[in-house]
Design a protein around this motif. Structure first.
Motif, PDB file in Angstrom:
ATOM      1  N   ALA A  35      42.783  32.174  37.139  1.00 32.24           N
ATOM      2  CA  ALA A  35      43.776  32.878  36.335  1.00 32.24           C
ATOM      3  C   ALA A  35      43.501  32.696  34.853  1.00 32.24           C
ATOM      4  N   TRP A  36      44.046  33.622  34.099  1.00 37.62           N
ATOM      5  CA  TRP A  36      44.001  33.546  32.641  1.00 37.62           C
ATOM      6  C   TRP A  36      45.429  33.390  32.119  1.00 37.62           C
ATOM      7  N   ALA A  49      46.802  37.142  33.953  1.00 42.14           N
ATOM      8  CA  ALA A  49      46.036  37.758  35.035  1.00 42.14           C
ATOM      9  C   ALA A  49      45.551  36.696  36.014  1.00 42.14           C
ATOM     10  N   CYS A  50      45.436  37.098  37.259  1.00 39.70           N
ATOM     11  CA  CYS A  50      45.015  36.190  38.313  1.00 39.70           C
ATOM     12  C   CYS A  50      44.130  36.951  39.295  1.00 39.70           C
ATOM     13  N   ILE A  51      43.143  36.274  39.859  1.00 41.79           N
ATOM     14  CA  ILE A  51      42.310  36.877  40.886  1.00 41.79           C
ATOM     15  C   ILE A  51      42.079  35.856  41.985  1.00 41.79           C
ATOM     16  N   ARG A  52      42.312  36.263  43.228  1.00 39.88           N
ATOM     17  CA  ARG A  52      42.153  35.370  44.377  1.00 39.88           C
ATOM     18  C   ARG A  52      41.020  35.867  45.257  1.00 39.88           C
ATOM     19  N   VAL A  69      40.907  41.690  35.109  1.00 34.69           N
ATOM     20  CA  VAL A  69      40.273  40.437  35.514  1.00 34.69           C
ATOM     21  C   VAL A  69      39.219  40.746  36.581  1.00 34.69           C
ATOM     22  N   SER A  70      38.081  40.054  36.500  1.00 34.40           N
ATOM     23  CA  SER A  70      37.019  40.250  37.485  1.00 34.40           C
ATOM     24  C   SER A  70      36.282  38.932  37.688  1.00 34.40           C
ATOM     25  N   GLN A  71      35.490  38.897  38.732  1.00 34.95           N
ATOM     26  CA  GLN A  71      34.802  37.650  39.076  1.00 34.95           C
ATOM     27  C   GLN A  71      33.399  37.966  39.546  1.00 34.95           C
TER      28      GLN A  71
END
Length: 123
Positions: A35-36, A49-52, A69-71
């Motif tokens: 997360a940011w 922002a969050c990414i799981r 958000v990206s990963q």
């Protein structure tokens, strides 16, 4: 242990774009939610922002449509793309990580934090 290192913060003019990066190192397999968060002077920390699991995303209502958000699992890096920057986006931006089944913007649920990167937006 997991180490997080943010980069990409700088001073920009309103209307511009910026991409923040968060390099994840250490026992990366122990976290799956990234997360940011941001904190402006005199204000409380805000989750943006969050990414799981690299795919399920959650955004704060205040930034939806401008933040992405990206990963990149190959590089163990999480990104935050910020478009149409506004002066109110000025803050220290932090990356955080946790192990969990859901997405959340509650900072108290995150175990690992980076040192932050400063974003300053001028009008």
């Amino acid at each position: 242990q997991v180490q997080l290192e943010e980069s990409g913060g700088t001073s920009v003019e309103a209307g511009g774009s910026l991409r923040l990066s968060c390099a994840v190192s250490g026992y990366t397999g122990s976290v799956n939610v990234m997360a940011w968060f941001r904190q402006a002077p005199g204000k409380e920390r805000e989750g943006v922002a969050c990414i799981r699991d690299g795919r399920v995303k959650l955004y704060a209502a205040s930034v939806k449509g401008r933040f992405t958000v990206s990963q990149d699992n190959a590089d163990n890096t999480v990104y935050l793309q910020i478009d149409n920057l506004k002066p109110e986006d000025t803050a220290m931006y932090y990356c955080a990580a946790r192990k969990g089944a859901g997405t959340t913007l509650n900072g108290a649920q995150y175990n690992y934090w980076g040192q932050g990167t400063q974003v300053t937006v001028s009008s």
